[in-house]
Design a protein around this motif. Sequence first.
Motif, PDB file in Angstrom:
ATOM      1  N   CYS A   1       0.965  -1.108   0.346  1.00 35.25           N
ATOM      2  CA  CYS A   1       0.216   0.121   0.147  1.00 35.25           C
ATOM      3  C   CYS A   1       0.858   0.847   0.082  1.00 35.25           C
ATOM      4  CB  CYS A   1      -0.840   0.222   1.307  1.00 35.25           C
ATOM      5  SG  CYS A   1      -2.263   1.719   0.694  1.00 35.25           S
ATOM      6  N   ALA A   2       1.984   0.912   0.545  1.00 36.42           N
ATOM      7  CA  ALA A   2       2.622   2.722   0.605  1.00 36.42           C
ATOM      8  C   ALA A   2       3.183   2.587  -0.627  1.00 36.42           C
ATOM      9  CB  ALA A   2       3.594   2.137   2.089  1.00 36.42           C
ATOM     10  N   VAL A   3       3.468   1.504  -1.510  1.00 37.01           N
ATOM     11  CA  VAL A   3       4.044   1.540  -2.760  1.00 37.01           C
ATOM     12  C   VAL A   3       3.434   2.894  -4.149  1.00 37.01           C
ATOM     13  CG1 VAL A   3       5.311   1.257  -4.999  1.00 37.01           C
ATOM     14  CG2 VAL A   3       6.096   0.595  -2.341  1.00 37.01           C
ATOM     15  N   THR A   4       1.906   1.908  -3.704  1.00 37.29           N
ATOM     16  CA  THR A   4       1.219   1.728  -5.111  1.00 37.29           C
ATOM     17  C   THR A   4       0.263   2.420  -4.947  1.00 37.29           C
ATOM     18  OG1 THR A   4      -0.221  -0.159  -3.890  1.00 37.29           O
ATOM     19  CG2 THR A   4       1.476  -0.809  -5.298  1.00 37.29           C
ATOM     20  N   LEU A   5      -0.213   2.618  -3.187  1.00 39.39           N
ATOM     21  CA  LEU A   5      -1.348   3.812  -3.641  1.00 39.39           C
ATOM     22  C   LEU A   5      -0.763   5.340  -3.935  1.00 39.39           C
ATOM     23  CD1 LEU A   5      -4.379   5.095  -2.419  1.00 39.39           C
ATOM     24  CD2 LEU A   5      -3.172   5.029  -0.472  1.00 39.39           C
ATOM     25  N   PRO A   6       0.810   5.553  -2.988  1.00 36.71           N
ATOM     26  CA  PRO A   6       0.778   7.055  -3.905  1.00 36.71           C
ATOM     27  C   PRO A   6       1.028   7.676  -5.557  1.00 36.71           C
ATOM     28  CG  PRO A   6       2.452   6.179  -1.712  1.00 36.71           C
ATOM     29  CD  PRO A   6       1.039   5.186  -2.266  1.00 36.71           C
ATOM     30  N   CYS A   7       1.349   5.926  -5.707  1.00 37.34           N
ATOM     31  CA  CYS A   7       2.356   5.740  -7.434  1.00 37.34           C
ATOM     32  C   CYS A   7       0.602   6.231  -8.577  1.00 37.34           C
ATOM     33  CB  CYS A   7       2.428   4.506  -7.394  1.00 37.34           C
ATOM     34  SG  CYS A   7       4.377   4.642  -7.497  1.00 37.34           S
ATOM     35  N   TYR A   8      -0.403   5.247  -7.439  1.00 34.32           N
ATOM     36  CA  TYR A   8      -1.403   5.061  -8.610  1.00 34.32           C
ATOM     37  C   TYR A   8      -1.806   6.727  -8.505  1.00 34.32           C
ATOM     38  CZ  TYR A   8      -6.678   4.974  -9.028  1.00 34.32           C
ATOM     39  OH  TYR A   8      -7.843   5.398  -9.626  1.00 34.32           O
ATOM     40  N   LEU A   9      -1.846   7.357  -7.469  1.00 37.15           N
ATOM     41  CA  LEU A   9      -2.639   8.251  -7.207  1.00 37.15           C
ATOM     42  C   LEU A   9      -1.738   9.556  -8.263  1.00 37.15           C
ATOM     43  CD1 LEU A   9      -3.168   9.227  -3.143  1.00 37.15           C
ATOM     44  CD2 LEU A   9      -4.757   8.814  -5.351  1.00 37.15           C
ATOM     45  N   LEU A  10      -0.501   9.220  -8.344  1.00 34.66           N
ATOM     46  CA  LEU A  10       0.560  10.224  -9.234  1.00 34.66           C
ATOM     47  C   LEU A  10       0.099  10.066 -10.617  1.00 34.66           C
ATOM     48  CD1 LEU A  10       3.730  11.902  -8.946  1.00 34.66           C
ATOM     49  CD2 LEU A  10       4.470  10.275  -9.761  1.00 34.66           C
ATOM     50  N   LEU A  11      -0.132   8.970 -10.752  1.00 32.88           N
ATOM     51  CA  LEU A  11      -0.919   8.470 -12.107  1.00 32.88           C
ATOM     52  C   LEU A  11      -2.597   9.000 -12.618  1.00 32.88           C
ATOM     53  CD1 LEU A  11       1.140   5.703 -13.203  1.00 32.88           C
ATOM     54  CD2 LEU A  11       1.514   7.311 -14.200  1.00 32.88           C
ATOM     55  N   ALA A  12      -3.525   8.866 -11.606  1.00 34.03           N
ATOM     56  CA  ALA A  12      -4.434   8.985 -11.806  1.00 34.03           C
ATOM     57  C   ALA A  12      -5.022  10.316 -11.329  1.00 34.03           C
ATOM     58  CB  ALA A  12      -5.179   8.210 -10.864  1.00 34.03           C
ATOM     59  N   VAL A  13      -4.364  11.226 -10.564  1.00 31.73           N
ATOM     60  CA  VAL A  13      -4.322  12.931 -10.341  1.00 31.73           C
ATOM     61  C   VAL A  13      -4.533  13.293 -11.949  1.00 31.73           C
ATOM     62  CG1 VAL A  13      -3.727  14.996  -9.787  1.00 31.73           C
ATOM     63  CG2 VAL A  13      -4.193  12.977  -8.616  1.00 31.73           C
TER      64      VAL A  13
END
Length: 211
Positions: free
Chosen positions: A133-145
């Motif tokens: 979660c610590a890795v994927t959640l920031p990466c997801y938001l960095l691309l999703a926004v």
Amino acid sequence: MIWKKQGKDGQSAPLPRLVLLALFFLGGVLLGQVLSGRVPDATGDELGRYLTDYLRLDGGADRTALAALSAAVIYFRYPLLAFLLGFTSLGVLLLPFATATYGFFLSFSVCCFTAAFGTDGVLLALAVFGLRCAVTLPCYLLLAVPAWGTSAALASLSFGRGRRAAPVVYGRSCWVRFGGVIAVLLAGMCVDLFLSPWLLQLILERILGIV
């Protein structure tokens, strides 16, 4: 089409989009907590047996390959989906849904661990989901926004404002961001493959008395 940072020419500021996606994620988390209360009590015993059998399996090339494939799917599915949705106007609707789904399944899984093992389930969930979660959640938001912004710009071109809206451009920053996210996800996946089984073993030794 080429991606370029937009402000006056089609995309809104990223902060409101980040806040809205965070709210959708939180909504999914809350829904997962509510629905996890309907999980049968026998799920705890089944979960314990599954984890015990997993750790007692002998290593080997087949297991290593399956573990690596499973980790790749888990780490890349949501960030890659977010990136791809930025190339379609459907992303305006699908990105909030994907974000809520992400929050739901994460919350539901963690709540199942805590419901099955009590306070020890928090440590167990941390071992299984913490690094991921610590890795994927920031990466997801960095691309999703930014993807939500470009998909909204594409939607505006398709529905009513196509003649006045600026063209949607995907430039160098898009691919640099995507490449950086891929590198972080690969690093996190590799660390997880080596670290998580060890942490899981230690915690299950405490909870279930596995030696």
